[in-house]
Design a protein around this motif. Sequence first.
Motif, PDB file in Angstrom:
ATOM      1  N   UNK A   1       0.826  -1.212   0.000  1.00 43.31           N
ATOM      2  CA  UNK A   1       0.000   0.000   0.000  1.00 43.31           C
ATOM      3  C   UNK A   1       0.859   1.262   0.000  1.00 43.31           C
ATOM      4  N   UNK A   2       2.120   1.155   0.410  1.00 35.20           N
ATOM      5  CA  UNK A   2       3.039   2.282   0.218  1.00 35.20           C
ATOM      6  C   UNK A   2       3.321   2.492  -1.273  1.00 35.20           C
ATOM      7  N   UNK A   3       3.521   1.370  -1.970  1.00 31.32           N
ATOM      8  CA  UNK A   3       3.804   1.439  -3.397  1.00 31.32           C
ATOM      9  C   UNK A   3       2.576   1.815  -4.207  1.00 31.32           C
ATOM     10  N   UNK A   4       1.402   1.355  -3.750  1.00 30.06           N
ATOM     11  CA  UNK A   4       0.155   1.631  -4.462  1.00 30.06           C
ATOM     12  C   UNK A   4      -0.893   2.132  -3.464  1.00 30.06           C
ATOM     13  N   UNK A   5      -0.854   3.413  -3.116  1.00 28.08           N
ATOM     14  CA  UNK A   5      -1.819   3.940  -2.140  1.00 28.08           C
ATOM     15  C   UNK A   5      -3.268   3.788  -2.587  1.00 28.08           C
ATOM     16  N   UNK A   6      -3.477   3.601  -3.884  1.00 23.39           N
ATOM     17  CA  UNK A   6      -4.845   3.446  -4.383  1.00 23.39           C
ATOM     18  C   UNK A   6      -5.350   2.019  -4.278  1.00 23.39           C
ATOM     19  N   UNK A   7      -4.487   1.096  -3.888  1.00 23.54           N
ATOM     20  CA  UNK A   7      -4.909  -0.310  -3.779  1.00 23.54           C
ATOM     21  C   UNK A   7      -6.020  -0.445  -2.741  1.00 23.54           C
ATOM     22  N   UNK A   8      -7.005  -1.257  -3.048  1.00 31.57           N
ATOM     23  CA  UNK A   8      -8.125  -1.488  -2.130  1.00 31.57           C
ATOM     24  C   UNK A   8      -7.802  -2.712  -1.274  1.00 31.57           C
ATOM     25  N   UNK A   9      -7.820  -2.541   0.033  1.00 34.99           N
ATOM     26  CA  UNK A   9      -7.617  -3.650   0.955  1.00 34.99           C
ATOM     27  C   UNK A   9      -8.981  -4.232   1.326  1.00 34.99           C
ATOM     28  N   UNK A  10      -9.138  -5.528   1.109  1.00 39.60           N
ATOM     29  CA  UNK A  10     -10.386  -6.204   1.478  1.00 39.60           C
ATOM     30  C   UNK A  10     -10.085  -7.193   2.599  1.00 39.60           C
ATOM     31  N   UNK A  11     -10.617  -6.920   3.781  1.00 42.34           N
ATOM     32  CA  UNK A  11     -10.416  -7.783   4.944  1.00 42.34           C
ATOM     33  C   UNK A  11     -11.511  -8.844   4.955  1.00 42.34           C
ATOM     34  N   UNK A  12     -11.119 -10.084   4.693  1.00 40.60           N
ATOM     35  CA  UNK A  12     -12.062 -11.206   4.670  1.00 40.60           C
ATOM     36  C   UNK A  12     -12.084 -11.961   5.998  1.00 40.60           C
ATOM     37  N   UNK A  13     -11.333 -11.440   6.974  1.00 40.02           N
ATOM     38  CA  UNK A  13     -11.351 -12.010   8.312  1.00 40.02           C
ATOM     39  C   UNK A  13     -11.819 -10.956   9.300  1.00 40.02           C
ATOM     40  N   UNK A  14     -11.073 -10.821  10.388  1.00 41.09           N
ATOM     41  CA  UNK A  14     -11.415  -9.800  11.372  1.00 41.09           C
ATOM     42  C   UNK A  14     -11.193  -8.409  10.780  1.00 41.09           C
ATOM     43  N   UNK A  15     -12.035  -7.448  11.138  1.00 41.28           N
ATOM     44  CA  UNK A  15     -11.878  -6.096  10.580  1.00 41.28           C
ATOM     45  C   UNK A  15     -10.653  -5.373  11.106  1.00 41.28           C
ATOM     46  N   UNK A  16      -9.949  -5.949  12.078  1.00 45.56           N
ATOM     47  CA  UNK A  16      -8.725  -5.351  12.608  1.00 45.56           C
ATOM     48  C   UNK A  16      -7.694  -5.103  11.514  1.00 45.56           C
TER      49      UNK A  16
END
Length: 483
Positions: free
Chosen positions: A438-453
């Motif tokens: 996410x440092x390299x691609x700040x536009x990347x979408x992170x999808x948390x499929x486990x705990x929302x932590x």
Amino acid sequence: MSELDRLVNSCLMPGFAGATVPDWVRAALDEGLAGVCLYGQNLVSGGPGQVAALSGALHRARPDALVAVDEEGGDVTRLEYGVGSSYPGNLALGTLDDEEVTATVAAAIGADLRRAGVDVDFAPSVDVNSDPRNPVIGVRSFGADPLRVARHGAAYVRGLQSTGVAATAKHFPGHGATTVDSHLGLPTVDVDEDTFRRRELPPFAAAIEAGVALVMTSHVLFPALDDVPATLSRRLLVDLLRTELGFAGVVVTDALDMAGVRAAHGIPRAAALSLAAGADLLLVGAEDGEEHCAAIRATVAEHVRDGSLPEARLHEAAARVAALRTGPAAPVPPNGDPGDLGLRAARAARQARDLRPLPGPAVVVELRSAANMAVGDARWSLADPLRELGSLDRAVTVESGDPDPEAVAASAAGRPLVVAVRDAYRSAWQERWLRRLTELRPDAVTVALGMPDDLALVPGPALATLGASRACTRAAAEALVGR
């Protein structure tokens, strides 16, 4: 076979190896075996049809045999082991916080189980997930609030049992405050008794009030109450569960092949000790149970002879299991499609941050590590539903940090990038990998499929699904494309 051996058999529920019922199981059922639990390893085709075929074979051998599975919905599924569950799991339901939805989802799961010939569901988990480091409960819990877990646990029990499937409140008296997986070791919850009673017990009391048929023990040590794990504790199983909470149903152990009791005692001795402590039904575990059952019968007989296990205790346990085997059941539900019930619930539970629709087909990166043993190899994928929606450029699997973030970012240049994670906050390599990507691609979408932590690890656009079931990943894919 002696009468004592038949008595012990009536308290045993082993697993078996392979995708067909072996001869030894058929013979054991003829000699009074209580039933069988089906595990992921038995379900090579990964669908309800495989469960139905096995349950049909078991019931033809013994019509009153108990066929049990762990079908929690969400991440822990057996009916849909090969494709992922059509329903969200407990954390999504608890976060949505609509008891009617929870009961309706549970009833839909129960109808699926009944049509597949399943008698007992080892669900719901009513553990209060009070420690986010927990390696085995997590999204399987309705949450960290005891009263919310209690409300939804009771709703789940009522919904599931309305279909004639026996529900199981687990893992008594609580596995949510642990940082060790009892499959792999003996967890200790070292809190004072007041905290224990306030935090762990309300969901079990509510499930009992709702009429739950079984309560499953935990291989967890609570030093404030006893110096042995709950599965082996008469203080917890009789004084607390039976006498104080008033539970009159079947006490079933968690699997005895788990290290939480096996490491110190071995399966046969743990079986005898748990019966003496007040357990009724012994879940032997996923390993092929032929030799384990023989060893348990021999060890229990020794304990009966030396007086450490009164034979009357065996008769009491066997009577409770027999009542479960012959208890009334609702008619088998007709074939019916619940529609998009699970998907609608998953859509309502998802949580987005700074999310905009993908501008085109995305490179989807899935960070993968071995799941805990309760989940097993049940399928999950975010790439699959994005492909179905025409929004997948390509999928990249990352294991143990390979390929590295730099390589992935370079290969995805000029295209939308989505990263799917499951509890990266509990994995040092995944956390490092995600932060760097996410440092390299700040536009990347992170999808948390486990705990929302996981969303706290990185800034930028993100989505939490509160589980990795097929319903949850489909809901995530729809959100990513703006639906």
